[in-house]
Design an enzyme around this catalytic site. Structure first.
Site, PDB file in Angstrom:
ATOM      1  N   ARG A  44     -10.361   1.478   7.955  1.00 45.45           N
ATOM      2  CA  ARG A  44      -9.907   0.118   8.216  1.00 45.45           C
ATOM      3  C   ARG A  44     -10.969  -0.679   8.971  1.00 45.45           C
ATOM      4  NH1 ARG A  44      -4.036   1.028   8.122  1.00 45.45           N
ATOM      5  NH2 ARG A  44      -2.926  -0.945   8.269  1.00 45.45           N
ATOM      6  N   ARG A  77      -1.418  -8.938  12.927  1.00 46.97           N
ATOM      7  CA  ARG A  77      -1.926  -7.897  12.029  1.00 46.97           C
ATOM      8  C   ARG A  77      -2.756  -8.500  10.895  1.00 46.97           C
ATOM      9  NH1 ARG A  77       2.830  -5.058   9.868  1.00 46.97           N
ATOM     10  NH2 ARG A  77       1.438  -3.421   9.162  1.00 46.97           N
ATOM     11  N   ARG A  83      10.404  -2.006  10.712  1.00 52.50           N
ATOM     12  CA  ARG A  83       9.262  -1.557  11.502  1.00 52.50           C
ATOM     13  C   ARG A  83       9.062  -2.514  12.664  1.00 52.50           C
ATOM     14  NH1 ARG A  83       4.249   0.041   7.640  1.00 52.50           N
ATOM     15  NH2 ARG A  83       3.159  -1.011   9.325  1.00 52.50           N
ATOM     16  N   LYS A 102       0.818  -1.221   0.000  1.00 50.17           N
ATOM     17  CA  LYS A 102       0.000   0.000   0.000  1.00 50.17           C
ATOM     18  C   LYS A 102       0.850   1.268   0.000  1.00 50.17           C
ATOM     19  CE  LYS A 102      -2.585  -0.307   3.724  1.00 50.17           C
ATOM     20  NZ  LYS A 102      -1.805  -1.085   4.456  1.00 50.17           N
ATOM     21  N   ARG A 161      11.166  -6.288   4.903  1.00 47.26           N
ATOM     22  CA  ARG A 161      10.800  -4.872   4.693  1.00 47.26           C
ATOM     23  C   ARG A 161      11.681  -3.938   5.524  1.00 47.26           C
ATOM     24  NH1 ARG A 161       4.759  -2.600   5.111  1.00 47.26           N
ATOM     25  NH2 ARG A 161       4.729  -3.581   7.156  1.00 47.26           N
TER      26      ARG A 161
HETATM   27  P1  AMP Z   1       0.083   0.838   8.076  1.00 49.18           P
HETATM   28  O1  AMP Z   1       1.296   1.701   7.975  1.00 49.18           O
HETATM   29  O2  AMP Z   1      -1.041   1.285   7.172  1.00 49.18           O
HETATM   30  O3  AMP Z   1       0.397  -0.621   7.910  1.00 49.18           O
HETATM   31  O4  AMP Z   1      -0.488   1.043   9.578  1.00 49.18           O
HETATM   32  C1  AMP Z   1       0.308   0.690  10.702  1.00 49.18           C
HETATM   33  C2  AMP Z   1      -0.552   0.530  11.933  1.00 49.18           C
HETATM   34  O5  AMP Z   1      -1.203   1.787  12.245  1.00 49.18           O
HETATM   35  C3  AMP Z   1      -1.709  -0.470  11.815  1.00 49.18           C
HETATM   36  O6  AMP Z   1      -1.296  -1.808  12.045  1.00 49.18           O
HETATM   37  C4  AMP Z   1      -2.619   0.045  12.942  1.00 49.18           C
HETATM   38  O7  AMP Z   1      -2.104  -0.326  14.197  1.00 49.18           O
HETATM   39  C5  AMP Z   1      -2.473   1.549  12.830  1.00 49.18           C
HETATM   40  N1  AMP Z   1      -3.506   2.121  11.930  1.00 49.18           N
HETATM   41  C6  AMP Z   1      -3.294   2.704  10.713  1.00 49.18           C
HETATM   42  N2  AMP Z   1      -4.443   3.119  10.157  1.00 49.18           N
HETATM   43  C7  AMP Z   1      -5.419   2.817  11.054  1.00 49.18           C
HETATM   44  C8  AMP Z   1      -6.839   2.974  11.049  1.00 49.18           C
HETATM   45  N3  AMP Z   1      -7.488   3.526   9.997  1.00 49.18           N
HETATM   46  N4  AMP Z   1      -7.524   2.555  12.138  1.00 49.18           N
HETATM   47  C9  AMP Z   1      -6.892   2.006  13.199  1.00 49.18           C
HETATM   48  N5  AMP Z   1      -5.564   1.795  13.260  1.00 49.18           N
HETATM   49  C10 AMP Z   1      -4.819   2.200  12.199  1.00 49.18           C
END
Ligand code: AMP
Length: 221
Positions: free
Chosen positions: A86, A165, A154, A15, A121
């Site tokens: 999400r 996740r 990360r 993404k 990653r």
């Molecule tokens: P990402 O970088 O998109 O993989 O997001 C990393 C982490 O941020 C996710 O695993 C969640 O813990 C948190 N997160 C990101 N976007 C959301 C969202 N819309 N709602 C809740 N938690 C979020």
């Protein structure tokens, strides 16, 4: 009318990489909730620590907190939402606030490939660029091509967290895909191929949405 797009997909589907490409290519404002939350998690405050703990565990941050971050950034620009909504509650909030969504791209990648990608990653803590040692390595090992900062893993790519996740995505985010499928907005994109091939498919799909609005996509790249 401004175009509002959503990019969805399980963790490690690509993404972040694809969203950055699409945003640059079409001059979209890129709203990445994961990046925004990682910034909050660095703050020396009760909120920063709470967000950091949730991210480390692979759990979602409460809807209200993340929604506020997104709503604050919505204006009359063309916007690409990366990582939001999400949960179905978040999608319903957008609808309640009368924020229209014109297309939802879902990146499909087999689960074993997602797990392999997590192990390799790297990301740039300075500019958030993302690398994979197999799929898109940096030119110099562990150095960001974009800004020259050192790369890092990360914390939520640790194996136990990756499995959690994926489980959270299945439970809480796959229903969001169904929510938008019933509204005829979903376009599934095969995210398992090379980065450039996935980018090309997303680019075609985005250009079609601009055309549907009677607009010609901006040539920014
Ligand atoms: P990402 O970088 O998109 O993989 O997001 C990393 C982490 O941020 C996710 O695993 C969640 O813990 C948190 N997160 C990101 N976007 C959301 C969202 N819309 N709602 C809740 N938690 C979020």
């Amino acid at each position: 009318m401004a175009l509002h797009l959503i990019l969805m997909g399980p963790p490690q589907a690509g993404k972040g990489t694809q969203a950055r490409y699409l945003a640059t290519r079409f001059g979209l404002v890129h709203v990445a909730t994961g990046d925004l939350l990682r910034e909050v998690s660095q703050e020396d405050s009760a909120l920063g620590r709470r967000v950091g703990d949730l991210l480390r565990l692979g759990e979602y941050v409460p809807d209200a907190l993340v929604t506020q971050m997104v709503v604050d950034r919505m204006d009359d620009h063309d916007i690409l939402l990366d990582g939001y909504p999400r949960t179905v509650a978040q999608a319903e909030t957008l609808e309640r606030l009368a924020i229209p969504i014109h297309g939802v791209f879902v990146l499909d990648v087999p689960e074993d490939e997602l797990i392999d990608r997590a192990q390799e990653r790297l990301f740039c803590p300075n500019c958030n660029a993302v690398y994979g040692s197999r799929t898109n390595p940096p030119r110099e090992p562990c150095i960001c091509d974009v800004c020259g900062h050192g790369l890092a893993h990360r914390l939520d790519d640790a194996p136990a967290t990756v499995h959690r996740r994926l489980e959270v995505y299945r439970q809480r985010s796959e229903p969001v895909v169904s929510y938008y499928e019933t509204r005829g907005l979903v376009r599934r994109i095969d995210g398992s191929g090379p980065v450039a091939q996935v980018s090309a498919a997303l680019e075609r799909a985005t250009a079609q949405l601009f055309q549907r609005q009677g607009r010609v996509a901006a040539e920014t790249v």
